[in-house]
Design an enzyme around this catalytic site. Sequence first.
Site: not given
Length: 169
Positions: A121, A135, A82-84
């Site tokens: 973000e 990783d 639901l992030c813009h």
Amino acid sequence: MQQENFSTQPLTHLDTQGQAQMVDVSGKVSTRRQAIAAAQVRMQTTTFEAIEAGNAPKGDVLGTARLAGIMAAKQTSQLIPLCHPLPLSQVQVQITPDPQLPGYQIQASVTTKAETGVEMEALTAVSVAALTLYDMAKALEKSIQIEAIRLLSKTGGKSGDYILQEDDS
């Protein structure tokens, strides 16, 4: 710092039928917004020393993790449903050695001029940078721990500024 009373605020990401929805920000004013997030990555001393010496089997651990964090901030709306999608003006990711952990402190700062904030973000940037560090170093150690992912501050927007207080963490 502004404290919010969450028990009296409506759930903005739900429609009248209780279905998830993307919030309509079209009526909001576009303003400068910035968010800063942090994380830490804890590891054994031997792993930390190998990374610091540039002796990790996969190569440039910190440079790769920093770049991954920047790229992740730019992809947040594709990862969090639901992030813009936002026009990011700047993304900075810093990875600082912390021999006391031992490990690394990661901090991301994200800036935009938009109708909604960039907290997700910044949090995505530090999370993916930490995952990439893992990783890149997992051949040295599988027990590396990613810890304390948190929002340090945010500025701009209707809800006002926020700064993490020591007693909040």
